[in-house]
Motif scaffolding. Structure first.
Motif, PDB file in Angstrom:
ATOM      1  N   LEU A 450      47.704  38.486  50.025  1.00 43.82           N
ATOM      2  CA  LEU A 450      48.068  39.513  49.163  1.00 43.82           C
ATOM      3  C   LEU A 450      47.903  39.397  47.770  1.00 43.82           C
ATOM      4  N   ASP A 451      48.627  37.590  46.740  1.00 43.66           N
ATOM      5  CA  ASP A 451      48.247  37.573  45.039  1.00 43.66           C
ATOM      6  C   ASP A 451      46.842  37.840  45.026  1.00 43.66           C
ATOM      7  N   VAL A 452      46.202  36.977  46.348  1.00 40.37           N
ATOM      8  CA  VAL A 452      44.164  37.065  45.785  1.00 40.37           C
ATOM      9  C   VAL A 452      44.648  38.762  45.176  1.00 40.37           C
ATOM     10  N   LEU A 453      44.604  39.505  45.705  1.00 37.14           N
ATOM     11  CA  LEU A 453      43.854  40.783  45.778  1.00 37.14           C
ATOM     12  C   LEU A 453      45.266  42.004  45.066  1.00 37.14           C
ATOM     13  N   LYS A 454      46.057  41.164  44.285  1.00 34.50           N
ATOM     14  CA  LYS A 454      46.333  41.714  43.118  1.00 34.50           C
ATOM     15  C   LYS A 454      45.442  42.062  41.230  1.00 34.50           C
ATOM     16  N   ALA A 455      44.081  41.347  42.011  1.00 32.96           N
ATOM     17  CA  ALA A 455      43.436  41.062  40.963  1.00 32.96           C
ATOM     18  C   ALA A 455      42.482  42.209  41.431  1.00 32.96           C
ATOM     19  N   SER A 458      40.606  47.832  42.135  1.00 36.48           N
ATOM     20  CA  SER A 458      41.080  49.059  42.958  1.00 36.48           C
ATOM     21  C   SER A 458      42.537  48.752  42.651  1.00 36.48           C
ATOM     22  N   LYS A 459      42.564  50.128  41.561  1.00 35.65           N
ATOM     23  CA  LYS A 459      44.074  49.791  41.233  1.00 35.65           C
ATOM     24  C   LYS A 459      45.094  50.465  42.207  1.00 35.65           C
ATOM     25  N   LEU A 460      44.844  50.618  43.188  1.00 32.79           N
ATOM     26  CA  LEU A 460      46.280  51.910  44.165  1.00 32.79           C
ATOM     27  C   LEU A 460      45.780  49.742  45.498  1.00 32.79           C
ATOM     28  N   THR A 461      45.008  49.687  45.541  1.00 29.12           N
ATOM     29  CA  THR A 461      44.680  48.229  46.360  1.00 29.12           C
ATOM     30  C   THR A 461      45.662  47.209  45.692  1.00 29.12           C
ATOM     31  N   ALA A 462      45.582  47.139  44.397  1.00 22.74           N
ATOM     32  CA  ALA A 462      45.711  45.946  43.429  1.00 22.74           C
ATOM     33  C   ALA A 462      47.525  46.075  43.581  1.00 22.74           C
ATOM     34  N   ASN A 463      47.955  47.086  43.318  1.00 20.29           N
ATOM     35  CA  ASN A 463      49.417  47.399  43.186  1.00 20.29           C
ATOM     36  C   ASN A 463      50.493  47.482  44.482  1.00 20.29           C
ATOM     37  N   ASP A 464      49.874  48.314  46.234  1.00 18.01           N
ATOM     38  CA  ASP A 464      49.981  47.875  46.792  1.00 18.01           C
ATOM     39  C   ASP A 464      50.209  46.106  47.810  1.00 18.01           C
ATOM     40  N   ALA A 465      49.014  45.428  46.711  1.00 18.02           N
ATOM     41  CA  ALA A 465      49.635  43.786  47.309  1.00 18.02           C
ATOM     42  C   ALA A 465      50.487  43.779  46.502  1.00 18.02           C
ATOM     43  N   MET A 466      50.390  44.068  45.271  1.00 16.03           N
ATOM     44  CA  MET A 466      51.202  43.093  44.355  1.00 16.03           C
ATOM     45  C   MET A 466      52.730  43.700  45.420  1.00 16.03           C
ATOM     46  N   ASP A 467      52.831  44.941  45.782  1.00 15.63           N
ATOM     47  CA  ASP A 467      54.162  45.291  46.214  1.00 15.63           C
ATOM     48  C   ASP A 467      54.532  44.402  47.625  1.00 15.63           C
TER      49      ASP A 467
END
Length: 632
Positions: A450-455, A458-467
């Motif tokens: 998930l930490d890799v996906l923060k970057a 896709s804004k939606l993917t990054a936000n969901d990964a961060m959450d």
């Protein structure tokens, strides 16, 4: 000798070009500085520069701003003198400069003398459309809308074949005379239906300024009257359809479109677009009715196949959002999907049909084997692109997660990721794979992914990964046991599998067993999401209100605030309360990812429910120029 003359000529040309470039640079430099002073109300500094730029460019725009500066400084004598000098340069006085002179006279209080100049300007307009437009535009620049209207009316009488409908309509708009404005626009549409897009654009701009809806009411009244009195003018019907779509009255727009189609037989494309608009606005019944109308025309209709696909999609969306527990409805819908695939076949054009059909079979009818067979047949389609096959494989992996086979799901997710490294699908599936690790209790591994996906791009993917990463990080090492987080992830998996009741029971069990655990606000937020999926919006709003009240300083506070505002705005018809919540987002959470959307929706609602008072600090937070990172 010829070479010498050629050299002289080239040097002369270079000198002329150099002089022109120098003059152009001087105009640009001085105009920028002059406009800066003018916009800052520093008229004393702006006036001489504006006059200089005008003398260099002969652009009357700068001369008008120069006069405005002198008027603001109350240097009326100087302004009159400069106008007279310009008038004397012409063999015949220019109507434009006579208007400038009239405006200066009126500005100093000499109304009658100013009006005389205005009338003189109008009387001497050469008898062609171009000159009438120029003269009227001079009045418009000084906001003398009544005089501009008179110019157009005189042009209508003087210039053969010119009605000036569009120009008169604009003048009536500025004068807030909506009734006459509409008459001119409707007359224009009657004369030339190709002008309808231009009229619609102008009306849309006018309606944005129509705070009390008086223009909308007049539009509706006058267009309906024209439709009744002049049924042969189809442009009126098209205007009414456009208006109803602007108002999101899709059912009424469809009735008008069908009525028009029965007269013209040429509205199929418009009705199809109407169906798509209704679909995008979650008006599934109206969307379905639009597609049904096109289907009734038979397979010869060029929109038949698209309408069939979109009709099934509308029914599917309506079912999943409105009646997800109605098994008989699910069975009926499954029959429609099967009929659709038999009619249209398995092809790249029906991939979305296959995906939704499989999802319906597995997640709502518990027929996982049949769902997988539908997707496997789809994967046999020749020459599928990696993204197309990836969509089907991703759905198949989701079904294996539902069926309790995480290892097969993990394998399929990995295949999709490897084949889609250069598009957004790859990141979306990486998020699904990380979530599967989270469901399985592999929290450290999941968090790393998930930490890799923060970057992600896709804004939606990054936000969901961060959450989800923050959820794991904040709750994994607080106790000697990971049991609460394991129970929470199990509840998320149950929610994913549409086992809402079991998910809620699991969340309640965590709250009862670990009363003071940091997951309490997350539990409330998950409960709200589950209740939204069940259309229990009041209950969902209660959970969100509890987060805002008891956990105002937790990370989920802005998420809860925004979701509550959305529920009030769209599901619970408590729009004035929604406006207050959107405003609270701007002032209390200026660094939130929801700020831009909240600002836009707050402004829309403020037009309907004006604020009684607004402090300068609130206005600052509501301005688009506010940078969120200043407040992080």
């Amino acid at each position: 000798m010829k070479r010498f003359l050629f050299t002289i000529l080239m040097l002369f040309c270079l000198h002329v070009v150099s002089g022109q470039n120098t003059k152009q640079q001087e105009i640009q430099t001085n105009s920028r500085l002059a406009l800066s002073y003018f916009n800052s109300n520093e008229y004393e500094k702006a006036a001489p520069l504006l006059l200089e730029v005008y003398n260099l460019s002969r652009n009357s725009y700068y001369f008008r701003m120069y006069l405005t500066s002198l008027i603001e400084l109350e240097r009326f004598d100087e302004a009159e003198e400069q106008v007279k000098k310009e008038i004397e340069k012409f063999n015949r006085p220019s109507p434009e400069f006579l208007i400038h002179q009239g405006y200066v006279l009126r500005a100093r209080g000499n109304i009658e003398e100013g009006d005389e100049k205005y009338n003189e300007a109008i009387e001497m307009i050469p008898g062609n459309k171009g000159n009438y437009l120029i003269t009227a535009n001079a009045f418009l620049q000084w906001r003398e809308y009544e005089w501009a209207k008179n110019v157009y009316l005189q042009g209508r009488e003087t210039v053969p074949g010119e009605e000036f409908n569009y120009e008169l309509a604009r003048s009536y708009l500025y004068l807030r005379d909506y009734e006459n404005m509409m008459e001119e626009y409707l007359n224009l549409v009657r004369q030339d239906e190709t002008q309808i897009n231009r009229v619609q654009s102008s009306l849309a701009s006018a309606m944005r300024l129509d705070v009390d809806d008086s223009l909308r009411d007049k539009f509706r009244t006058q267009v309906l009257k024209r439709i009744q009195n002049e049924p042969e003018v189809t442009g009126y019907n098209r205007l009414m359809i456009w208006f109803l779509l602007q108002e999101r009255q899709f059912s009424a727009a469809l009735r008008q479109s069908v009525s028009l189609d029965r007269r013209t037989g040429e509205e199929d494309a418009q009705i199809y677009r109407l169906g798509l608009m209704a679909l995008n606005n979650k008006e599934y019944e109206s969307a379905g009715n639009a597609f049904d109308y096109l289907l009734e025309k038979g397979e010869a209709n060029p929109f038949y196949n698209q309408s069939f696909v979109q009709k099934i999609h509308a029914s599917y969306m309506h079912f999943t959002l409105e009646n997800p527990d109605d098994i008989s409805e699910a069975d009926k819908l499954a029959g429609e999907f099967q009929e659709g695939l038999e009619l249209l076949g398995y092809s790249p054009a029906t991939l979305n049909v296959m995906q939704e059909y499989a999802h319906l079979l597995a997640f709502y009818l518990d027929e996982t084997e049949k769902a997988v067979s539908v997707l496997e047949r789809g994967l046999e389609i020749p020459r599928l692109k990696s993204e197309e096959s990836g969509v089907l494989k991703t759905e198949m992996a989701d079904i294996y997660v539902y069926a309790g086979d995480p290892w097969e799901a993990m394998l399929l997710y990995s295949q999709v990721i490897d084949a889609n490294k250069k598009n957004t699908l790859g990141d979306e599936v990486k998020l699904k794979k990380a979530k599967l690790g989270y469901y399985m209790g592999n929290f450290s591994w999941a968090k790393a992914q998930l930490d890799v996906l923060k970057a992600s791009t896709s804004k939606l993917t990054a936000n969901d990964a961060m959450d989800l990463s923050m959820l794991i990080g904040n709750n994994l090492n607080l106790d000697t046991t990971a049991v609460p987080l394991q129970m929470f992830s199990r509840a998320d998996l149950l929610f994913f599998r549409n086992k809402d009741s079991l998910a809620l029971a699991t969340l309640d069990s965590i709250a009862e067993t670990y009363t003071y655990h940091s997951l309490v606000d997350d539990i409330l937020f998950r409960k709200s999401k589950i209740e939204v999926s069940r259309n229990n919006y009041e209950k969902a709003a209660e959970y969100l209100e509890q987060i805002r009240t008891d956990f105002a300083y937790e990370l989920l506070a802005d998420d809860a605030l925004f979701l509550q505002a959305e529920l009030y705005n769209y599901q619970l018809d408590r729009k004035e309360e929604a406006k207050i919540l959107y405003k609270e987002m701007l002032t209390s959470h200026p660094g939130s990812v929801f700020v831009d959307e909240s600002r836009e929706k707050y402004r829309e609602l403020r037009e309907v429910f004006p604020d009684e008072t607004t402090t300068p600090e609130e206005e600052f937070f509501m301005s688009e120029e506010t940078e969120p990172d200043e407040f992080d």
